[in-house]
Design a protein around this motif. Structure first.
Motif, mmCIF file in Angstrom:
data_model
loop_
_atom_site.group_PDB
_atom_site.id
_atom_site.type_symbol
_atom_site.label_atom_id
_atom_site.label_comp_id
_atom_site.label_asym_id
_atom_site.label_seq_id
_atom_site.Cartn_x
_atom_site.Cartn_y
_atom_site.Cartn_z
ATOM 1 N N SER A 172 -62.907 -31.659 -56.666
ATOM 2 C CA SER A 172 -61.651 -31.982 -55.985
ATOM 3 C C SER A 172 -61.720 -31.509 -54.537
ATOM 4 O O SER A 172 -62.477 -30.591 -54.197
ATOM 5 N N GLY A 173 -60.931 -32.150 -53.695
ATOM 6 C CA GLY A 173 -60.884 -31.760 -52.286
ATOM 7 C C GLY A 173 -59.692 -32.396 -51.591
ATOM 8 O O GLY A 173 -59.269 -33.507 -51.946
ATOM 9 N N TRP A 174 -59.139 -31.687 -50.618
ATOM 10 C CA TRP A 174 -58.031 -32.213 -49.829
ATOM 11 C C TRP A 174 -58.557 -33.193 -48.775
ATOM 12 O O TRP A 174 -59.652 -33.019 -48.250
ATOM 13 N N PHE A 175 -57.710 -34.196 -48.464
ATOM 14 C CA PHE A 175 -58.041 -35.123 -47.375
ATOM 15 C C PHE A 175 -56.772 -35.409 -46.583
ATOM 16 O O PHE A 175 -55.753 -35.831 -47.133
ATOM 17 N N TYR A 176 -56.843 -35.178 -45.280
ATOM 18 C CA TYR A 176 -55.717 -35.444 -44.386
ATOM 19 C C TYR A 176 -56.221 -36.213 -43.177
ATOM 20 O O TYR A 176 -57.219 -35.822 -42.560
ATOM 21 N N THR A 177 -55.532 -37.303 -42.850
ATOM 22 C CA THR A 177 -55.960 -38.157 -41.745
ATOM 23 C C THR A 177 -55.717 -37.526 -40.389
ATOM 24 O O THR A 177 -56.296 -37.955 -39.374
ATOM 25 N N GLY A 178 -54.838 -36.527 -40.341
ATOM 26 C CA GLY A 178 -54.482 -35.904 -39.073
ATOM 27 C C GLY A 178 -53.153 -36.365 -38.527
ATOM 28 O O GLY A 178 -52.681 -35.853 -37.507
ATOM 29 N N LEU A 179 -52.508 -37.319 -39.213
ATOM 30 C CA LEU A 179 -51.220 -37.846 -38.774
ATOM 31 C C LEU A 179 -50.251 -37.926 -39.945
ATOM 32 O O LEU A 179 -50.647 -38.221 -41.083
ATOM 33 N N GLY A 180 -48.985 -37.643 -39.663
ATOM 34 C CA GLY A 180 -47.939 -37.889 -40.651
ATOM 35 C C GLY A 180 -47.787 -36.781 -41.687
ATOM 36 O O GLY A 180 -48.381 -35.706 -41.586
ATOM 37 N N ASP A 181 -46.962 -37.076 -42.700
ATOM 38 C CA ASP A 181 -46.600 -36.074 -43.696
ATOM 39 C C ASP A 181 -47.191 -36.381 -45.074
ATOM 40 O O ASP A 181 -46.665 -35.933 -46.093
ATOM 41 N N LYS A 182 -48.295 -37.149 -45.086
ATOM 42 C CA LYS A 182 -48.923 -37.461 -46.362
ATOM 43 C C LYS A 182 -50.421 -37.154 -46.306
ATOM 44 O O LYS A 182 -51.086 -37.447 -45.321
ATOM 45 N N GLN A 183 -50.899 -36.547 -47.368
ATOM 46 C CA GLN A 183 -52.318 -36.283 -47.540
ATOM 47 C C GLN A 183 -52.666 -36.628 -48.978
ATOM 48 O O GLN A 183 -51.822 -37.089 -49.740
ATOM 49 N N SER A 184 -53.900 -36.403 -49.364
ATOM 50 C CA SER A 184 -54.275 -36.704 -50.741
ATOM 51 C C SER A 184 -55.154 -35.591 -51.287
ATOM 52 O O SER A 184 -55.845 -34.887 -50.547
ATOM 53 N N LEU A 185 -55.091 -35.433 -52.598
ATOM 54 C CA LEU A 185 -56.021 -34.584 -53.318
ATOM 55 C C LEU A 185 -56.970 -35.521 -54.046
ATOM 56 O O LEU A 185 -56.566 -36.239 -54.959
ATOM 57 N N ASN A 186 -58.207 -35.550 -53.597
ATOM 58 C CA ASN A 186 -59.189 -36.452 -54.181
ATOM 59 C C ASN A 186 -59.860 -35.780 -55.372
ATOM 60 O O ASN A 186 -60.330 -34.646 -55.277
#
Length: 251
Positions: A172-186
């Protein structure tokens, strides 16, 4: 495959997925924090409780526990593990309790399942309503500005089922695009049995906030204390690590 379907299909493997987690240390650490910062009460609610491994330790420590989760198969397993606790199938963003409690926990970064800032704000509002005066809300969180998209956590585990050995790899790992209030846990899961490997991959939508934004959402109603993400010590957050423990005392 959606994240809800993934967790439903693999709910029986959830404890294997989390085999490297020290539930006892985490639970005892929060109990100690409740003793230092809380109102002395023993009514406990665990948000996103999963199969109930934290609740098991709170019960042993003399708490009266309620577990809340959106996933019914998880709750079925939690009831088997902790029959003396109460369990509710509700969303952390709009849950309601019949009676307020003294301590609300949300382990394993599960507060991020609020999905976006609106959902997170709603969750905090419900937590406030569910706490007694002087009650404590304790959770861990990750700062979106300090996420390394290349960092992954990986572990393996095995079990015997139907007289066959099943070997698992969980990543598992976090992913954030750098913009906005949404990220994902892959999430990636591989299961090998009798030489055949099955794989599941998914992205769990999560709310992305930095600690300053999170503190701002909490501070109108809570005294907020940030600690290093260490359940064995009580150490102030060093303002540079990407995850932390939040201790929130209802004003």
């Amino acid at each position: 495959m959606s994240f809800n379907a993934l967790y439903t299909d693999l709910s029986g493997y959830y404890d294997l997925m989390c085999a490297d987690i020290d539930y006892q240390t985490q639970s005892h650490g929060v109990i100690r924090l409740q003793q230092f910062f809380g109102n002395g009460g023993r009514q406990h609610l665990d948000l996103a409780c999963g199969t109930g491994p934290h609740i098991e330790h709170f019960l042993t420590a003399g708490f009266q526990c309620t577990g809340l989760d959106l996933n019914q198969p998880m709750l079925d397993l939690a009831r088997q593990r902790c029959p003396q606790a109460q369990f509710l199938q509700q969303n952390i963003c709009d849950f309601q309790l019949e009676q307020p409690v003294d301590l609300i926990t949300c382990f394993l970064y599960s507060l991020h399942y609020a999905a976006d800032t609106q959902g997170l704000t709603a969750c905090i509002r419900q937590v406030l309503a569910a706490l007694k005066p002087g009650g404590v809300f304790c959770f861990n969180a990750v700062d979106k500005d300090l996420i390394d998209n290349n960092t992954k956590v990986r572990h393996s585990a095995s079990q015997i089922a139907n007289n066959e050995q099943q070997d698992f790899i969980f990543e598992s790992g976090w992913f954030y695009t750098g913009l906005g209030d949404k990220q994902s846990l892959n999430l990636r899961i591989a299961k090998t049995s009798q030489g055949v490997t099955q794989q599941w991959q998914d992205q769990h939508p999560m709310v992305a906030v930095n600690f300053a934004q999170l503190r701002a959402l909490l501070e109108p109603a809570f005294e907020v204390i940030l600690l290093e993400h260490d359940y064995e010590k009580i150490v102030p957050w060093n303002q540079s690590s990407g995850n932390a423990l939040f201790i929130c005392i209802k004003k």
